[in-house]
Design a protein around this motif. Structure first.
Motif, PDB file in Angstrom:
ATOM      1  N   GLU A  90      76.102  58.883  63.209  1.00 45.74           N
ATOM      2  CA  GLU A  90      77.189  59.850  63.026  1.00 45.74           C
ATOM      3  C   GLU A  90      77.304  60.275  61.567  1.00 45.74           C
ATOM      4  N   TYR A  91      76.986  59.371  60.650  1.00 40.63           N
ATOM      5  CA  TYR A  91      77.056  59.722  59.237  1.00 40.63           C
ATOM      6  C   TYR A  91      76.092  60.859  58.910  1.00 40.63           C
ATOM      7  N   TRP A  92      74.887  60.746  59.452  1.00 43.36           N
ATOM      8  CA  TRP A  92      73.856  61.756  59.164  1.00 43.36           C
ATOM      9  C   TRP A  92      74.137  63.075  59.886  1.00 43.36           C
ATOM     10  N   ALA A  93      74.900  62.982  60.979  1.00 43.62           N
ATOM     11  CA  ALA A  93      75.162  64.178  61.784  1.00 43.62           C
ATOM     12  C   ALA A  93      76.181  65.118  61.154  1.00 43.62           C
ATOM     13  N   LEU A  94      76.907  64.629  60.137  1.00 40.37           N
ATOM     14  CA  LEU A  94      77.916  65.473  59.499  1.00 40.37           C
ATOM     15  C   LEU A  94      77.270  66.654  58.792  1.00 40.37           C
ATOM     16  N   ARG A  95      77.869  67.814  58.956  1.00 38.07           N
ATOM     17  CA  ARG A  95      77.486  68.936  58.098  1.00 38.07           C
ATOM     18  C   ARG A  95      78.051  68.679  56.702  1.00 38.07           C
ATOM     19  N   TYR A 111      66.183  66.348  48.228  1.00 40.08           N
ATOM     20  CA  TYR A 111      66.901  65.525  49.199  1.00 40.08           C
ATOM     21  C   TYR A 111      66.719  66.194  50.548  1.00 40.08           C
ATOM     22  N   ASP A 112      66.049  65.539  51.471  1.00 39.22           N
ATOM     23  CA  ASP A 112      65.826  66.076  52.805  1.00 39.22           C
ATOM     24  C   ASP A 112      66.572  65.186  53.796  1.00 39.22           C
ATOM     25  N   GLU A 113      67.561  65.746  54.471  1.00 42.13           N
ATOM     26  CA  GLU A 113      68.422  64.948  55.342  1.00 42.13           C
ATOM     27  C   GLU A 113      67.643  64.257  56.450  1.00 42.13           C
ATOM     28  N   TRP A 114      66.729  64.987  57.103  1.00 47.25           N
ATOM     29  CA  TRP A 114      65.981  64.387  58.201  1.00 47.25           C
ATOM     30  C   TRP A 114      65.071  63.270  57.698  1.00 47.25           C
ATOM     31  N   ALA A 115      64.398  63.512  56.573  1.00 48.27           N
ATOM     32  CA  ALA A 115      63.518  62.487  56.012  1.00 48.27           C
ATOM     33  C   ALA A 115      64.323  61.265  55.582  1.00 48.27           C
ATOM     34  N   GLN A 116      65.475  61.482  54.962  1.00 44.72           N
ATOM     35  CA  GLN A 116      66.292  60.369  54.519  1.00 44.72           C
ATOM     36  C   GLN A 116      66.864  59.586  55.702  1.00 44.72           C
ATOM     37  N   MET A 117      67.231  60.279  56.775  1.00 41.86           N
ATOM     38  CA  MET A 117      67.724  59.598  57.973  1.00 41.86           C
ATOM     39  C   MET A 117      66.642  58.700  58.562  1.00 41.86           C
ATOM     40  N   LEU A 118      65.418  59.219  58.636  1.00 49.72           N
ATOM     41  CA  LEU A 118      64.314  58.412  59.153  1.00 49.72           C
ATOM     42  C   LEU A 118      64.022  57.229  58.237  1.00 49.72           C
ATOM     43  N   ALA A 119      64.023  57.479  56.927  1.00 50.00           N
ATOM     44  CA  ALA A 119      63.766  56.398  55.973  1.00 50.00           C
ATOM     45  C   ALA A 119      64.852  55.332  56.045  1.00 50.00           C
ATOM     46  N   ASN A 120      66.100  55.748  56.244  1.00 49.67           N
ATOM     47  CA  ASN A 120      67.197  54.799  56.360  1.00 49.67           C
ATOM     48  C   ASN A 120      67.040  53.902  57.580  1.00 49.67           C
ATOM     49  N   ASN A 121      66.281  54.388  58.564  1.00 48.85           N
ATOM     50  CA  ASN A 121      65.991  53.609  59.756  1.00 48.85           C
ATOM     51  C   ASN A 121      64.633  52.916  59.684  1.00 48.85           C
ATOM     52  N   GLY A 122      64.054  52.902  58.474  1.00 51.41           N
ATOM     53  CA  GLY A 122      62.860  52.099  58.246  1.00 51.41           C
ATOM     54  C   GLY A 122      61.538  52.821  58.282  1.00 51.41           C
ATOM     55  N   TYR A 123      61.549  54.166  58.433  1.00 53.58           N
ATOM     56  CA  TYR A 123      60.305  54.917  58.574  1.00 53.58           C
ATOM     57  C   TYR A 123      59.867  55.559  57.253  1.00 53.58           C
ATOM     58  N   LEU A 124      58.604  55.423  56.959  1.00 56.86           N
ATOM     59  CA  LEU A 124      57.979  56.152  55.858  1.00 56.86           C
ATOM     60  C   LEU A 124      57.764  57.582  56.335  1.00 56.86           C
ATOM     61  N   VAL A 125      58.135  58.579  55.525  1.00 53.82           N
ATOM     62  CA  VAL A 125      58.066  59.976  55.970  1.00 53.82           C
ATOM     63  C   VAL A 125      57.156  60.775  55.047  1.00 53.82           C
ATOM     64  N   LEU A 126      56.138  61.389  55.639  1.00 53.97           N
ATOM     65  CA  LEU A 126      55.198  62.237  54.911  1.00 53.97           C
ATOM     66  C   LEU A 126      55.483  63.697  55.228  1.00 53.97           C
ATOM     67  N   LEU A 161      73.271  74.075  63.768  1.00 55.92           N
ATOM     68  CA  LEU A 161      73.286  72.709  64.292  1.00 55.92           C
ATOM     69  C   LEU A 161      74.578  72.035  63.840  1.00 55.92           C
ATOM     70  N   PHE A 162      75.538  71.953  64.745  1.00 52.91           N
ATOM     71  CA  PHE A 162      76.830  71.368  64.439  1.00 52.91           C
ATOM     72  C   PHE A 162      76.773  69.850  64.617  1.00 52.91           C
ATOM     73  N   PHE A 163      77.899  69.183  64.372  1.00 45.84           N
ATOM     74  CA  PHE A 163      77.943  67.721  64.403  1.00 45.84           C
ATOM     75  C   PHE A 163      77.386  67.168  65.713  1.00 45.84           C
ATOM     76  N   ASN A 164      77.854  67.682  66.836  1.00 45.55           N
ATOM     77  CA  ASN A 164      77.406  67.147  68.125  1.00 45.55           C
ATOM     78  C   ASN A 164      75.919  67.400  68.353  1.00 45.55           C
ATOM     79  N   HIS A 165      75.417  68.543  67.881  1.00 46.19           N
ATOM     80  CA  HIS A 165      73.979  68.814  67.992  1.00 46.19           C
ATOM     81  C   HIS A 165      73.182  67.787  67.205  1.00 46.19           C
ATOM     82  N   GLN A 166      73.577  67.584  65.949  1.00 46.94           N
ATOM     83  CA  GLN A 166      72.822  66.671  65.094  1.00 46.94           C
ATOM     84  C   GLN A 166      72.942  65.231  65.587  1.00 46.94           C
TER      85      GLN A 166
END
Length: 654
Positions: free
Chosen positions: A34-39, A443-458, A629-634
């Motif tokens: 939910e944190y990442w889903a915020l606009r 700062y890329d929100e999608w990349a940071q969200m994935l990294a926060n969940n343990g994924y290396l993002v290229l 892409l609103f909160f519920n979409h994200q």
């Protein structure tokens, strides 16, 4: 000088975001999705010309729409004046005078798309006098602000395309009609009506037209005109064939010698540079700034648009972030000083300034800062707030700029978002959309969200990406389209490079992309030499022929060759559905105007016919673009992605 914290109003989640969970940050526990889903909580922070007020765009609830809050700079802790445009949504705003704000609005006017590139929203302009507190709307749909006219009280210039923006010519060259608008009375005065051969006009700080662009349909050439040498008539200075892949873009002029334009162009070289262009001689004179590694991206203007609206102070390029070479020593010294006092300083810039120049709004953006705003007023530095106040710097990930070689020896630049922890990591390659765009990762929100969940993002800047020269761009479509071929190799080779370097686990690789990136994910799913455990395709082009047919008739020249060559000769995921050999997650917006939902419908039918393993998630009411892409979409997007990667990606999840 230490910032004092102004937080009561802007860290609104304490009062409004009563999320139904508790969270304690640690290196092993990712943030709730939910944190990442915020606009963005706040953005578009601006000072009034007299410096007495500060306004910002704020979303007051997790599923709310933006409002404008206006504060007195001498009393930032007091209750602000709030502006709400309901049922329309505020997209952006500017201070036009000391007490008038001009803003762009949009409203959902239909439930379904009206064909390709005809979405569910329409937009218009409006203004508010903060003293009279009354919203005034202007009825020209699709209007845009051309100039705020700092030297003309209560006046702005705006334009719109009569009959809408559809047509065969690029948007920058379509004829526009220009008006001077009196913000106090609402009266508008026609300045000029554009025409095809002379359509897009630029105005200087005095409101005087100085540059125009047009198109000669008979000869198939783009034309540039100037009105500096003779202010009463337009004079042609340059032509560029529509068949050329080179760039010619006038970014400004020399205030000391207005006959010298600053032009972004190749001028026969591979990399785009910044050049002086002599309008009297109608020719390039000398280079201002050239690089042999990347293109010049643009110029930086003086931070005080009220007193110096036309002053160019530096040149920008993108490589390991956004870099600026300043021509103006005062600006360079100011930025350097600000970098020394702003926490997690990365890209630090002055976003707004009052006429006196003494009060500043400063924005910092970087890998560990989604975007923080500061007010420097009467010698005090105040932290206004963050775009994403729930995210803390030590829980975010570093971003590295790297280069690797593709299998044919071509050098591929890339950005790598590295999670906190020890490698090797599960890894996700996230190709950008476009594909012919320039991407710089701060700062890329999608990349940071994935990294926060343990994924290396290229995030590879595969061939076809802009910013790395003409050859890198055109190699994606010359000699036949490379979509699904060498462009795809570039992505795979980047992941194999990370495996070789010990950063990525070869048994835990995936691809996620949106738009063209979604297309790449579909192609990845059907490759015979498979390196991925799964793919996630968002807003994906599944039928390239159908996609290019949407706009085939609108294209000419180089743009037509670019699109038809790339898409026409590229791999069709629809035709390769029978060869899909890894699990797939498909995600699509229900009102996507750029890649209509029929792509997902046709592809799912093909997968069903061949008994392939996939899941489908539809984002109800979402268009193609991030601002729809609103909160519920994200929230649904991120929950679907993380659950799929964890549980359904490969034999035992990623």
């Amino acid at each position: 000088m230490k910032p004092r914290i102004f937080i009561q109003k802007l860290l609104f989640f304490l009062a409004v975001f009563s999320l139904a969970f508790s969270y304690e940050a640690s290196a092993s526990s990712p943030y709730p999705l939910e944190y990442w889903a915020l606009r963005d909580v706040i953005r578009n922070v601006e000072l009034s010309p007299d410096g007495k007020h500060l306004a910002l765009l704020k979303i007051p609830t997790k599923d709310g729409v933006p409002i404008i809050e206006v504060y007195k700079t001498d009393a930032m802790d007091r209750e602000p004046y709030r502006i709400n445009s309901d049922p329309m949504e505020i997209q952006y705003f500017y201070w036009a005078t000391d007490d008038v704000i001009i803003m762009g609005l949009r409203q959902k006017v239909r439930d379904k798309i009206d064909g390709f590139n005809r979405g569910v929203y329409e937009g218009l302009l409006a203004s508010v006098d903060i003293n009279r507190k009354k919203l005034k709307k202007y009825d020209d749909l699709g209007a845009g602000i051309e100039h705020l006219l700092p030297k003309k009280k209560n006046k702005i210039i705006y334009s719109y395309i009569p009959g809408g923006g559809d047509g065969k010519i690029r948007a920058a060259f379509r004829p526009r009609t220009y008006y001077e608008l009196n913000l106090k009375t609402g009266a508008k005065k026609l300045i000029l009506r554009g025409k095809l051969e002379l359509g897009a006009v630029e105005f200087d700080g005095d409101g005087v037209p100085w540059l125009a662009r047009g198109f000669d349909a008979g000869k198939g050439e783009f034309i540039w005109y100037e009105r500096v040498t003779d202010k009463k008539k337009w004079r042609e200075i340059y032509r560029l064939s529509e068949d050329s892949f080179e760039t010619f873009s006038v970014l400004g002029f020399d205030e000391k010698n207005p006959n010298v334009f600053f032009v972004r162009a190749q001028n026969g070289k591979d990399k785009i540079g910044l050049w002086e262009f002599d309008v009297q001689k109608k020719a390039f004179s000398q280079p201002i700034y050239l690089r042999n590694d990347v293109d010049v991206a643009g110029v930086s203007f003086h931070s005080n648009r009220w007193t110096n609206p036309d002053t160019v102070v530096g040149v920008r390029y993108y490589k390991d972030g956004v870099q600026t070479e300043y021509f103006d020593s005062t600006t360079a010294a100011m930025v350097q000083q600000l970098q020394g006092i702003i926490p997690n300083a990365d890209l630090v810039r002055v976003d707004s300034r009052d006429k006196s120049g003494n009060s500043l709004v400063i924005l910092n953006v970087g890998a560990r800062d989604p975007g923080s705003y500061y007010l420097l007023h009467k010698g005090k530095l105040t932290n206004i707030g963050s775009r994403q106040p729930l995210l803390e710097a030590d829980q975010l990930a570093d971003v590295r700029y790297i280069e690797y070689k593709a299998r044919d020896g071509k050098k591929i630049p890339a950005y790598l978002t590295v999670p906190n922890g020890e490698p090797p990591f599960p890894a996700v390659v996230m190709p950008h959309g476009g594909p012919f765009v320039s991407e710089v990762v701060l700062y890329d929100e999608w990349a940071q969200m994935l990294a926060n969940n343990g994924y290396l993002v290229l995030q590879p800047q595969y061939r076809g990406s802009l910013g790395y020269g003409l050859e890198h761009y055109t190699s994606a479509f010359k000699k036949g389209g490379q979509g699904g071929y060498k462009m795809q190799d570039d992505k795979d080779d980047g992941m194999l490079y990370l495996v070789k370097e010990g950063l990525a686990d070869p048994e835990r690789l995936a691809m996620f992309g949106w738009s063209y990136g979604g297309y790449a994910a579909l192609v990845a799913a059907s490759r015979k030499e498979q390196i991925y455990q799964c793919a996630i395709a968002g807003a994906a082009v599944a039928d390239p022929l159908m996609q290019v047919n949407y706009y085939r008739y609108r294209m000419r020249g180089a743009q037509k060759e670019e699109q038809l060559s790339m898409w026409g000769d590229s791999v069709s995921p629809l035709e390769k559905a029978s060869e899909v050999n890894i699990p797939l997650l498909l995600i699509h917006g229900s009102v996507d105007q750029r890649v209509p939902p029929i792509h997902a419908e046709k592809y799912r039918k093909a997968l069903d016919a061949h008994g392939k393993d996939y899941k489908y998630v539809e984002l109800e009411g979402a268009d193609h673009f991030s601002n729809t892409l609103f909160f519920n979409h994200q929230k649904l997007l991120f929950e679907s992605m993380i659950a799929y990667l964890k549980n359904d990606c490969g034999p035992s999840g990623l």
